[in-house]
Design a protein around this motif. Structure first.
Motif, mmCIF file in Angstrom:
data_model
loop_
_atom_site.group_PDB
_atom_site.id
_atom_site.type_symbol
_atom_site.label_atom_id
_atom_site.label_comp_id
_atom_site.label_asym_id
_atom_site.label_seq_id
_atom_site.Cartn_x
_atom_site.Cartn_y
_atom_site.Cartn_z
ATOM 1 N N PHE A 24 -56.051 27.407 -100.807
ATOM 2 C CA PHE A 24 -55.728 26.814 -99.504
ATOM 3 C C PHE A 24 -54.951 25.517 -99.697
ATOM 4 O O PHE A 24 -53.978 25.240 -98.986
ATOM 5 C CB PHE A 24 -57.019 26.554 -98.724
ATOM 6 N N TYR A 25 -55.383 24.731 -100.674
ATOM 7 C CA TYR A 25 -54.688 23.478 -100.986
ATOM 8 C C TYR A 25 -53.259 23.765 -101.435
ATOM 9 O O TYR A 25 -52.311 23.100 -101.010
ATOM 10 C CB TYR A 25 -55.456 22.737 -102.084
ATOM 11 N N GLN A 26 -53.113 24.772 -102.290
ATOM 12 C CA GLN A 26 -51.790 25.134 -102.790
ATOM 13 C C GLN A 26 -50.848 25.536 -101.662
ATOM 14 O O GLN A 26 -49.665 25.212 -101.684
ATOM 15 C CB GLN A 26 -51.907 26.299 -103.782
ATOM 16 N N GLN A 27 -51.378 26.243 -100.683
ATOM 17 C CA GLN A 27 -50.542 26.765 -99.605
ATOM 18 C C GLN A 27 -50.155 25.699 -98.588
ATOM 19 O O GLN A 27 -49.207 25.891 -97.823
ATOM 20 C CB GLN A 27 -51.272 27.907 -98.892
ATOM 21 N N ASN A 28 -50.879 24.593 -98.566
ATOM 22 C CA ASN A 28 -50.639 23.590 -97.535
ATOM 23 C C ASN A 28 -50.126 22.256 -98.068
ATOM 24 O O ASN A 28 -49.877 21.339 -97.287
ATOM 25 C CB ASN A 28 -51.933 23.344 -96.748
ATOM 26 N N VAL A 29 -49.991 22.156 -99.386
ATOM 27 C CA VAL A 29 -49.506 20.918 -99.995
ATOM 28 C C VAL A 29 -48.326 21.245 -100.902
ATOM 29 O O VAL A 29 -48.312 22.288 -101.559
ATOM 30 C CB VAL A 29 -50.624 20.228 -100.816
ATOM 31 N N GLU A 30 -47.351 20.371 -100.916
ATOM 32 C CA GLU A 30 -46.188 20.588 -101.771
ATOM 33 C C GLU A 30 -46.631 20.747 -103.225
ATOM 34 O O GLU A 30 -47.407 19.945 -103.748
ATOM 35 C CB GLU A 30 -45.218 19.408 -101.655
ATOM 36 N N ASN A 31 -46.123 21.781 -103.852
ATOM 37 C CA ASN A 31 -46.564 22.124 -105.206
ATOM 38 C C ASN A 31 -45.851 21.266 -106.254
ATOM 39 O O ASN A 31 -44.754 21.585 -106.704
ATOM 40 C CB ASN A 31 -46.304 23.607 -105.475
ATOM 41 N N THR A 32 -46.468 20.160 -106.611
ATOM 42 C CA THR A 32 -45.931 19.293 -107.661
ATOM 43 C C THR A 32 -47.077 18.857 -108.562
ATOM 44 O O THR A 32 -48.252 18.971 -108.196
ATOM 45 C CB THR A 32 -45.269 18.032 -107.067
ATOM 46 N N LEU A 33 -46.736 18.355 -109.740
ATOM 47 C CA LEU A 33 -47.780 17.850 -110.631
ATOM 48 C C LEU A 33 -48.517 16.673 -109.994
ATOM 49 O O LEU A 33 -49.713 16.485 -110.207
ATOM 50 C CB LEU A 33 -47.160 17.420 -111.965
ATOM 51 N N VAL A 34 -47.789 15.885 -109.203
ATOM 52 C CA VAL A 34 -48.425 14.752 -108.520
ATOM 53 C C VAL A 34 -49.525 15.247 -107.589
ATOM 54 O O VAL A 34 -50.632 14.703 -107.564
ATOM 55 C CB VAL A 34 -47.376 13.940 -107.728
ATOM 56 N N SER A 35 -49.232 16.300 -106.834
ATOM 57 C CA SER A 35 -50.240 16.835 -105.908
ATOM 58 C C SER A 35 -51.440 17.386 -106.673
ATOM 59 O O SER A 35 -52.581 17.274 -106.225
ATOM 60 C CB SER A 35 -49.623 17.928 -105.029
ATOM 61 N N HIS A 36 -51.195 17.976 -107.841
ATOM 62 C CA HIS A 36 -52.297 18.486 -108.658
ATOM 63 C C HIS A 36 -53.223 17.350 -109.089
ATOM 64 O O HIS A 36 -54.451 17.459 -109.005
ATOM 65 C CB HIS A 36 -51.759 19.186 -109.913
ATOM 66 N N ALA A 78 -58.297 20.369 -118.040
ATOM 67 C CA ALA A 78 -57.316 21.366 -118.476
ATOM 68 C C ALA A 78 -57.394 22.621 -117.608
ATOM 69 O O ALA A 78 -56.364 23.155 -117.172
ATOM 70 C CB ALA A 78 -57.550 21.716 -119.944
ATOM 71 N N CYS A 79 -58.609 23.079 -117.334
ATOM 72 C CA CYS A 79 -58.799 24.286 -116.515
ATOM 73 C C CYS A 79 -58.289 24.085 -115.097
ATOM 74 O O CYS A 79 -57.620 24.967 -114.536
ATOM 75 C CB CYS A 79 -60.280 24.674 -116.476
ATOM 76 N N GLN A 80 -58.595 22.940 -114.520
ATOM 77 C CA GLN A 80 -58.188 22.687 -113.141
ATOM 78 C C GLN A 80 -56.671 22.588 -113.015
ATOM 79 O O GLN A 80 -56.077 23.113 -112.069
ATOM 80 C CB GLN A 80 -58.846 21.401 -112.623
ATOM 81 N N ILE A 81 -56.040 21.917 -113.963
ATOM 82 C CA ILE A 81 -54.581 21.797 -113.922
ATOM 83 C C ILE A 81 -53.932 23.172 -114.078
ATOM 84 O O ILE A 81 -53.017 23.541 -113.330
ATOM 85 C CB ILE A 81 -54.085 20.837 -115.023
ATOM 86 N N LEU A 82 -54.424 23.949 -115.040
ATOM 87 C CA LEU A 82 -53.891 25.296 -115.245
ATOM 88 C C LEU A 82 -54.128 26.178 -114.022
ATOM 89 O O LEU A 82 -53.258 26.970 -113.636
ATOM 90 C CB LEU A 82 -54.532 25.933 -116.483
ATOM 91 N N THR A 83 -55.302 26.033 -113.408
ATOM 92 C CA THR A 83 -55.616 26.832 -112.220
ATOM 93 C C THR A 83 -54.659 26.526 -111.078
ATOM 94 O O THR A 83 -54.114 27.434 -110.435
ATOM 95 C CB THR A 83 -57.064 26.567 -111.756
ATOM 96 N N LEU A 84 -54.432 25.250 -110.828
ATOM 97 C CA LEU A 84 -53.558 24.859 -109.723
ATOM 98 C C LEU A 84 -52.114 25.293 -109.969
ATOM 99 O O LEU A 84 -51.430 25.770 -109.060
ATOM 100 C CB LEU A 84 -53.634 23.344 -109.515
ATOM 101 N N ILE A 85 -51.650 25.125 -111.203
ATOM 102 C CA ILE A 85 -50.286 25.552 -111.528
ATOM 103 C C ILE A 85 -50.173 27.070 -111.450
ATOM 104 O O ILE A 85 -49.184 27.619 -110.949
ATOM 105 C CB ILE A 85 -49.884 25.056 -112.933
#
Length: 206
Positions: A24-36, A78-85
């Motif tokens: 849901f976060y991915q779909q509603n927030v601009e997909n950048t490393l900053v947002s992650h 590491a897991c969370q960053i990989l998951t979001l990307i």
């Protein structure tokens, strides 16, 4: 036995809920490393506060437990960053399968090799099925993976996510076996306390 099954079900529901919120976060927030990293900062801050309260405002921790907390923190980040990307490049089902496959396989192997845990036939069958669920999409989507750069990147990150997921459970198991005087809530609070400046440090240097 029944209590164990109930906790497993609750864990599955919580993990699934987290995945849905991540998507849901991915779909509603601009997909950048900053947002992650902002997402991880807020999550670690709120989690640290919650566990601090559960620990009765006691953050006492011994050296070994702190090391376990640090190791767990690094794996979680590491897991969370990989998951979001990963979610930005492939569907939620593939991300969930990658995570669950790693969560099941690596702690099981760790327990067998280092803790001499006995594994049941049911567990082995479960591992086989979830590994099939992980690898089959690669086979059926081979042409798409080969020709589409975004899809290829997504599946590569899925593999990395699979390789990284689950190790935090092994670390947590070591903590529970260490007979530490540190409470579970204090240990979990320290994981998130460490995570906050770690993610903030990375965020500053973006």
């Amino acid at each position: 036995m029944l209590i164990g099954i109930i906790f497993i079900l609750l864990f599955v529901l919580a993990s699934g809920g987290q995945m849905c919120f991540n998507k849901f976060y991915q779909q509603n927030v601009e997909n950048t490393l900053v947002s992650h990293y902002i997402y991880l900062l807020v999550m670690s801050f709120l989690a640290a506060i919650c566990y601090y309260i559960l620990a009765d405002f006691n953050l006492q921790i011994d050296t070994m437990s702190f090391i376990y907390a640090l190791m767990a923190c690094l794996v979680i980040v590491a897991c969370q960053i990989l998951t979001l990307i990963c979610m930005a490049n492939v569907n939620l089902t593939m991300v969930t399968v990658s995570t669950n496959a790693g969560n099941l396989l690596w702690p099981t192997l760790f327990g067998m090799i280092f803790l001499n845990e006995k594994i049941s036939t049911t567990t082995i069958i479960g591992i086989v099925f979830i590994l099939l669920a992980f690898f089959v999409p690669f086979i059926f989507n081979y042409n798409e993976i080969k020709n589409d750069k975004t899809t290829k990147i997504g599946y590569i990150i899925c593999i990395l996510l699979f390789l990284v997921s689950g190790h935090v459970n092994s670390i947590n198991k070591l903590f529970t076996l260490s007979n530490s005087s540190t409470s579970n809530s204090s240990y979990l609070s320290w994981i998130n306390i460490i995570m906050f400046p770690l993610v903030l440090l990375v965020f500053v240097f973006l």
